[in-house]
Design an enzyme around this catalytic site. Structure first.
Site, PDB file in Angstrom:
ATOM      1  N   TYR A 142      45.527 -21.989 -23.093  1.00  9.15           N
ATOM      2  CA  TYR A 142      46.273 -22.495 -21.938  1.00  9.15           C
ATOM      3  C   TYR A 142      45.631 -23.754 -21.359  1.00  9.15           C
ATOM      4  O   TYR A 142      46.289 -24.553 -20.712  1.00  9.15           O
ATOM      5  CB  TYR A 142      46.339 -21.443 -20.826  1.00  9.15           C
ATOM      6  CG  TYR A 142      47.518 -20.514 -20.917  1.00  9.15           C
ATOM      7  CD1 TYR A 142      47.727 -19.742 -22.041  1.00  9.15           C
ATOM      8  CD2 TYR A 142      48.413 -20.403 -19.858  1.00  9.15           C
ATOM      9  CE1 TYR A 142      48.806 -18.880 -22.117  1.00  9.15           C
ATOM     10  CE2 TYR A 142      49.498 -19.542 -19.922  1.00  9.15           C
ATOM     11  CZ  TYR A 142      49.691 -18.781 -21.050  1.00  9.15           C
ATOM     12  OH  TYR A 142      50.754 -17.926 -21.112  1.00  9.15           O
ATOM     13  N   LYS A 192      41.716 -12.067 -32.623  1.00 12.19           N
ATOM     14  CA  LYS A 192      42.038 -12.218 -34.040  1.00 12.19           C
ATOM     15  C   LYS A 192      40.785 -12.740 -34.733  1.00 12.19           C
ATOM     16  O   LYS A 192      40.732 -13.884 -35.202  1.00 12.19           O
ATOM     17  CB  LYS A 192      43.214 -13.191 -34.210  1.00 12.19           C
ATOM     18  CG  LYS A 192      44.549 -12.619 -33.778  1.00 12.19           C
ATOM     19  CD  LYS A 192      45.243 -11.801 -34.860  1.00 12.19           C
ATOM     20  CE  LYS A 192      45.671 -12.664 -36.019  1.00 12.19           C
ATOM     21  NZ  LYS A 192      46.221 -11.826 -37.134  1.00 12.19           N
ATOM     22  N   ASP A 225      47.306  -8.344 -33.317  1.00 15.35           N
ATOM     23  CA  ASP A 225      48.602  -7.978 -33.911  1.00 15.35           C
ATOM     24  C   ASP A 225      48.671  -6.465 -34.137  1.00 15.35           C
ATOM     25  O   ASP A 225      49.678  -5.819 -33.823  1.00 15.35           O
ATOM     26  CB  ASP A 225      48.876  -8.772 -35.203  1.00 15.35           C
ATOM     27  CG  ASP A 225      47.748  -8.672 -36.230  1.00 15.35           C
ATOM     28  OD1 ASP A 225      46.636  -8.211 -35.880  1.00 15.35           O
ATOM     29  OD2 ASP A 225      47.981  -9.051 -37.394  1.00 15.35           O
ATOM     30  N   ASP A 249      49.091 -12.579 -22.318  1.00 16.72           N
ATOM     31  CA  ASP A 249      50.437 -12.908 -21.849  1.00 16.72           C
ATOM     32  C   ASP A 249      51.476 -12.106 -22.631  1.00 16.72           C
ATOM     33  O   ASP A 249      52.363 -11.461 -22.064  1.00 16.72           O
ATOM     34  CB  ASP A 249      50.659 -14.417 -22.019  1.00 16.72           C
ATOM     35  CG  ASP A 249      51.990 -14.870 -21.444  1.00 16.72           C
ATOM     36  OD1 ASP A 249      52.380 -14.382 -20.370  1.00 16.72           O
ATOM     37  OD2 ASP A 249      52.648 -15.714 -22.086  1.00 16.72           O
ATOM     38  N   ASP A 253      53.655  -8.423 -21.376  1.00 12.28           N
ATOM     39  CA  ASP A 253      55.120  -8.303 -21.321  1.00 12.28           C
ATOM     40  C   ASP A 253      55.568  -7.092 -22.125  1.00 12.28           C
ATOM     41  O   ASP A 253      56.485  -6.368 -21.738  1.00 12.28           O
ATOM     42  CB  ASP A 253      55.801  -9.557 -21.885  1.00 12.28           C
ATOM     43  CG  ASP A 253      56.171 -10.553 -20.795  1.00 12.28           C
ATOM     44  OD1 ASP A 253      55.441 -10.624 -19.785  1.00 12.28           O
ATOM     45  OD2 ASP A 253      57.193 -11.264 -20.951  1.00 12.28           O
TER      46      ASP A 253
END
Ligand code: IPM
Ligand code: MG
Length: 368
Positions: A142, A192, A225, A249, A253
């Site tokens: 970000y 990751k 993932d 983020d 959600d």
């Protein structure tokens, strides 16, 4: 002693509608519990751009720095899609997070019993769910440099940079371990590390902090993932999840939908404790400005109301009052009151934003 100060930045879209219900609740705490705040209001996002040509003025930034807590509604809307990137509504929110150094973003995903059938997952997978995502909020892709859209040869190239320092990882890891100690004592860290060097460092630093300072907390690591898959498969295996800005983020959600509606999820963004012992703090619903339903009285104010409950708990050390407010929300949902986002496939009659706020007030009265 003066009252603690709250800066309300209701923002755009449904922000002002849901915040109006929070203001009723702040009023209730003053009238009925003797808990008073000095409340001031200002603009952020598109409405600030309309008024001042910037999504956050320096004056508002200074007020936020000085406030004991900031309550934010939502920012953004289609009207602002074409604006230059530097003045988009979201930049106002990101500036607040960065300049207040709100590195630890707490996003609880709790499934209220009355809503267990509203999730897109089966009841037994989500009933009783209570997890906490701790999202790093002031660094990573970000904010990393270099960033931008550049021309290379005869084409454009878009660049963002994932960058984490050890100290940035360490401080958010500590915040996750501290929280876990007050919950079920389990942290799962997600990155990751199989493809990203920043992920390798993330994993190492989280493990080091654990081994030095938090050996009493159970720590596991997952690729983000696979973590997303596990969140869908059996979310109750998690207690606290700690992850970076972008993965956080996405995962938050997703976790929101486990609880039935994005309209239910609060968040707290916390910085380091200041001289008075309170952390710098901003509280906001996880949902956005929902321009499609703005101005229609359809929005669910619960995420914003529960964000205020988090403020009571994390900024003002009023855990019992936070419990009272969360309990009132639970009672309202148990009574069958539903805003439009909580209508099941069989329909029903939704109540409005302000009716939901009033129902929470009635439930609060019943606790006295
Ligand atoms: C969130 C939002 C923000 C983010 C946007 C509005 C900048 O999606 O708080 O989750 O990406 O962090
Ligand atoms: Mg988001």
């Amino acid at each position: 002693m003066s009252n603690p100060s709250l800066l309300i930045l209701a923002g755009d879209g449904i922000g002002p509608e849901v915040m109006a219900e929070v203001k009723k609740i702040i009023g209730w705490y003053g009238d009925k519990r003797g808990v008073h705040f000095d409340v001031s209001e200002d603009l952020v996002g598109g409405c600030a751009y309309d008024a001042h040509g910037t999504p956050l003025t320096d004056e508002t930034m200074a007020k936020a720095q000085a406030a004991d807590a900031v309550l934010l509604g939502a920012v953004g809307g289609p009207k602002y899609d074409k604006l230059d990137f530097s003045v988009k509504p979201e930049r106002g929110l990101l500036r607040l997070r960065k300049e207040m150094d709100l590195f630890s973003n707490l996003r609880p995903a709790q499934c209220f019993d009355a809503l267990a059938d509203f999730s897109s997952l089966k009841r037994d997978i989500v009933a009783g769910l209570d997890i906490m995502i701790v999202r790093e909020l002031t660094s990573g892709v970000y904010f990393g440099e270099p960033r931008g859209i550049f021309v290379e040869g005869n084409e454009r190239v878009g660049i963002n940079t994932q960058r984490y320092t050890e100290s940035e990882i360490a401080r958010v890891a500590r915040s996750a371990f501290e929280l876990a100690r007050k919950r079920s004592n389990k942290v799962c860290s997600m990155e990751k590390a199989n493809v990203m060097e920043s992920g390798i460092l993330w994993r190492d630093v989280v493990q080091e902090i654990h081994d030095k300072e938090y050996t009493d907390v159970e720590l596991s690591h997952m690729y983000a993932d696979a973590g997303a898959m596990q969140l869908c498969r059996w979310p109750k295996q998690f207690d606290v999840i700690v992850t970076d800005n972008l993965f956080g983020d996405l995962l938050s959600d997703m976790a929101a939908m486990l609880t039935g509606s994005l309209g239910m999820l609060p968040s707290a963004s916390l910085g380091l404790p200041q001289a008075n012992g309170r952390p710098k703090a901003l509280y906001e619903p996880v949902h956005g400005s929902a321009p499609d339903i703005a101005g229609q009285g359809k929005a669910n104010p619960i995420a914003c109301i529960l964000s205020f409950a988090m403020a009571l708990r994390y900024s003002f050390d009023m855990g019992a009052e936070a419990d009272r407010l969360e309990g009132a929300v639970n009672d309202v949902l148990a009574s069958g009151a539903r805003t439009a986002d909580l209508m099941g496939p069989d329909g029903g009659t939704p109540i409005s934003t302000s009716q939901m706020g009033d129902a929470v007030i009635a439930a609060l009265n019943a606790t006295l």
